[in-house]
Design an enzyme around this catalytic site. Structure first.
Site, PDB file in Angstrom:
ATOM      1  N   HIS A  93       0.858  -1.193   0.000  1.00 35.84           N
ATOM      2  CA  HIS A  93       0.000   0.000   0.000  1.00 35.84           C
ATOM      3  C   HIS A  93       0.891   1.239   0.000  1.00 35.84           C
ATOM      4  CE1 HIS A  93      -2.866   3.042   1.174  1.00 35.84           C
ATOM      5  NE2 HIS A  93      -3.830   2.198   0.845  1.00 35.84           N
ATOM      6  N   GLU A 161      -3.870   1.313  -7.417  1.00 34.95           N
ATOM      7  CA  GLU A 161      -4.274   2.484  -6.637  1.00 34.95           C
ATOM      8  C   GLU A 161      -3.376   3.670  -6.976  1.00 34.95           C
ATOM      9  OE1 GLU A 161      -6.470   1.344  -2.827  1.00 34.95           O
ATOM     10  OE2 GLU A 161      -4.361   1.331  -2.331  1.00 34.95           O
ATOM     11  N   GLY A 167      -7.785   8.981  -1.012  1.00 38.75           N
ATOM     12  CA  GLY A 167      -8.234   9.981  -0.042  1.00 38.75           C
ATOM     13  C   GLY A 167      -8.449  11.381  -0.608  1.00 38.75           C
ATOM     14  N   SER A 204     -10.486   6.663  -3.596  1.00 37.44           N
ATOM     15  CA  SER A 204     -11.683   7.520  -3.516  1.00 37.44           C
ATOM     16  C   SER A 204     -12.949   6.892  -4.084  1.00 37.44           C
ATOM     17  CB  SER A 204     -11.417   8.865  -4.207  1.00 37.44           C
ATOM     18  OG  SER A 204     -10.420   9.575  -3.514  1.00 37.44           O
TER      19      SER A 204
HETATM   20  C1  PEP Z   1      -6.873   2.997   0.308  1.00 34.91           C
HETATM   21  O1  PEP Z   1      -6.434   3.395   1.384  1.00 34.91           O
HETATM   22  O2  PEP Z   1      -6.469   1.945  -0.170  1.00 34.91           O
HETATM   23  C2  PEP Z   1      -7.889   3.798  -0.362  1.00 34.91           C
HETATM   24  C3  PEP Z   1      -8.272   3.456  -1.548  1.00 34.91           C
HETATM   25  O3  PEP Z   1      -8.379   4.884   0.334  1.00 34.91           O
HETATM   26  P1  PEP Z   1      -9.621   5.816  -0.081  1.00 34.91           P
HETATM   27  O4  PEP Z   1     -10.726   4.908  -0.560  1.00 34.91           O
HETATM   28  O5  PEP Z   1      -9.970   6.531   1.162  1.00 34.91           O
HETATM   29  O6  PEP Z   1      -9.154   6.703  -1.181  1.00 34.91           O
END
Ligand code: PEP
Length: 243
Positions: A93, A161, A167, A204
């Protein structure tokens, strides 16, 4: 479809009560949804107990690169995570990449696989890399170095991601996301002869954008941070993904 709830460093012992509705929801829609909660280490045991009679799975958010026991203060190994009863672990992550390079991530994935955990392997470019047209080269490097010496990807789910999307409330355009998911698939095909890996999108995800995200080809689910800690919103996302 996979719905992975990444709770990051949120939640108290009482938060386990907020799983009630998700547990009931998961029972009704059993066939279509794979729900995986990844709470902080401190809550794993209570999450496991609470979800015992459901089909919800539990994972950890990281593990050490040494798979067993050792003098590593503050660390948790894949053996310990497995011993608790978890089936999954998130590795790579972006919030953990500040202290972990691709080589370390590769060792962590190997450690997790050696304990028969399923790995949710996160990759994604930073905003500056995107702006400099480096997205593909970053993704390729993260994939090849992260999966070095690993040929069987059966127990690995890739989570794409984009770091700038986590976020921030901003998601990639449909076109960019389609292209990047295809690029990940092609890279796995060429480098690992693998065409079966599941690919999730994370960044998000919310009830407003889920329908558009569901239109992207080859997405097998979502890794959801903030929105997954509110059970009403989390269920809303899942509902909108199937209706
Ligand atoms: C994450 O922390 O893997 C993530 C996708 O966070 P968010 O959905 O808050 O953007």
């Amino acid at each position: 479809m996979y719905f992975v709830a990444n709770w990051k460093m949120f939640g108290s012992i009482k938060s386990v009560n907020s799983l009630k509705k998700v547990i009931s929801y998961s029972k009704i829609k059993k066939r279509k949804l794979n729900i995986i909660y990844c709470p902080p280490y401190t809550l794993i045991k209570s999450f496991l107990d609470k979800t015992k009679n459901s089909n919800i799975k539990i994972g950890a958010q990281d593990c050490h690169s040494h798979s067993k026991y050792g003098p590593f203060t503050g660390a948790v190994s894949s053996k310990m995570i497995k011993d608790l009863g978890c089936e999954f672990v998130i590795i790579g992550h972006s919030e953990t990449r500040t202290i972990n390079n691709n080589k370390k991530i590769n060792l962590k994935i190997q450690a997790a696989l050696s304990e028969k955990l399923n790995v949710i392997f996160c990759i994604g470019e930073k905003l500056i890399e995107k702006k400099n047209n480096k997205t593909k080269s970053v993704l390729k490097k993260q994939l090849l170095e992260g999966l070095k010496n690993i040929n069987n990807l059966n127990n690995i789910i890739i989570a794409y991601e984009p770091v700038w999307s986590i976020g921030s409330g901003i998601i990639p355009t449909q076109n960019d996301l389609t292209k990047n998911i295809k690029f990940i698939k092609d890279t796995l095909k060429i480098s690992k002869n693998n065409t079966k890996s599941k690919i999730l999108y994370g960044g998000s995800v919310n009830p407003k954008n889920i329908k558009n995200l569901m239109r992207i080809n080859n997405i097998n689910g979502f890794l959801i941070g903030g929105a997954s800690t509110n059970e009403k919103i989390f269920i809303d996302i899942m509902k909108k993904s199937i209706n």
